[in-house]
Design a protein around this motif. Structure first.
Motif: not given
Length: 313
Positions: A117-118, A123-125, A128-130, A199-200
């Protein structure tokens, strides 16, 4: 000068109670067609959800092996389960799994979510990796990590130990390491889903709070501690309750990795139920322990429902 008269508030008439329609009117309103659409769902739900529950309660007071006619034994199965020394071991191990999961598996997804989030870029990548480990089927993930934990020197983790001149470790054969080792695999496999939830939740935090904190000179650490975590405490508690409920039903990981070993040090309540049923052929004890576990999880589920209802109002 006299005080002005205060007008008395007008009484509000109570709303009339809604009357239940008569059977004839209910049919005219299309009640039969609605019931017709609902019956298949009710039938499927009852067949695959309620029937097994009722059948389990009945079997818990019977002695049966699905070959001979069942015999009613009352609370005998419950007494045998409570007097079994393996039950205490299984409960202790389940509590230990819960402890290590909260210690390792609970803060890690939160830390990952806050770090993502920071981020200002990628952030999107990172999200996805997480989430990628959650895509791997659970059995495949467990078998993969079982190979990584191989006690031989060729195992990946033992190879890393060899780089530092350390002796190979029997990760899953060590009574002190077996539960933390399994919890590490569970955390790797399940953290991605929790990260997405966090994240949501972070996206719902009001940006004005961050802007105010930055104006006051707060750094990243102060923003996380005084803004992010207080705003997420509700979802954090809900995820904690869900994690505890899921750990009460832990079976796949210890069954595939160790089958409850070594020396029953990774035996869980669900694995003990499996042994009663499919190793000993004692389905009465298995269902009796299942009923006892269901009651405990039911209490935790009521706590979860109460917490969600309290915070949703």
């Amino acid at each position: 000068m006299s005080a002005p008269a205060v007008a008395e508030p007008k009484s509000v008439a109570p709303l009339p109670k809604r009357r239940r329609p008569s059977p004839i009117r209910w049919v005219k309103m299309g009640g039969l067609s609605k019931l017709g659409f609902a019956l298949p769902i009710i039938f499927v739900f009852g067949l695959f959800s309620w029937y097994p529950i009722v059948k389990s309660v009945i079997m818990s007071v019977q002695k049966t092996n699905f070959v001979m006619d069942p015999q009613y034994v009352g609370m005998e199965n419950f007494g045998k389960v409570l007097n079994d020394p393996l039950l205490g071991q299984a409960v202790q191990n389940t509590i230990e799994f819960t402890f290590w999961s909260i210690l390792i598996g609970f803060p890690l997804p939160l830390i990952l979510a806050v770090v993502i989030g920071e981020l200002t870029r990628g952030r999107t990548v990172a999200s996805i990796l997480a989430y990628l480990p959650a895509i791997v089927p659970p059995v495949v993930a467990v078998l993969l990590w079982k190979q990584l934990y191989k006690p031989e020197a060729s195992g990946l983790f033992n190879t890393i130990l060899g780089w530092f001149g350390m002796e190979p470790s029997g990760w899953l054969n060590n009574v002190d390491l077996v539960i933390p080792a399994i919890v590490v695999e569970m955390t790797w496999a399940g953290a991605g889903t929790t990260v997405i939830v966090y994240i949501a939740a972070l996206m719902s935090v009001r940006t004005e709070l961050y802007e105010t904190a930055e104006i006051d000179g707060a750094g990243i650490r102060q923003r996380i501690w005084h803004v992010t975590l207080p705003q997420m405490r509700q979802i954090m508690l809900l995820m904690l309750l869900l994690q505890i409920i899921n750990l009460g039903q832990l079976f796949t990981e210890p069954y595939i990795m160790t089958s409850g070993g070594p020396r029953n040090e990774s035996l869980t309540v669900m694995l003990l139920i499996y042994r009663y049923a499919f190793a000993d052929g004692n389905y009465g004890k298995a269902t009796a322990l299942s009923v006892m576990l269901a009651l405990v999880l039911g209490v935790l589920s009521l706590v979860y429902q109460w917490v969600t209802r309290k915070w949703s109002t």
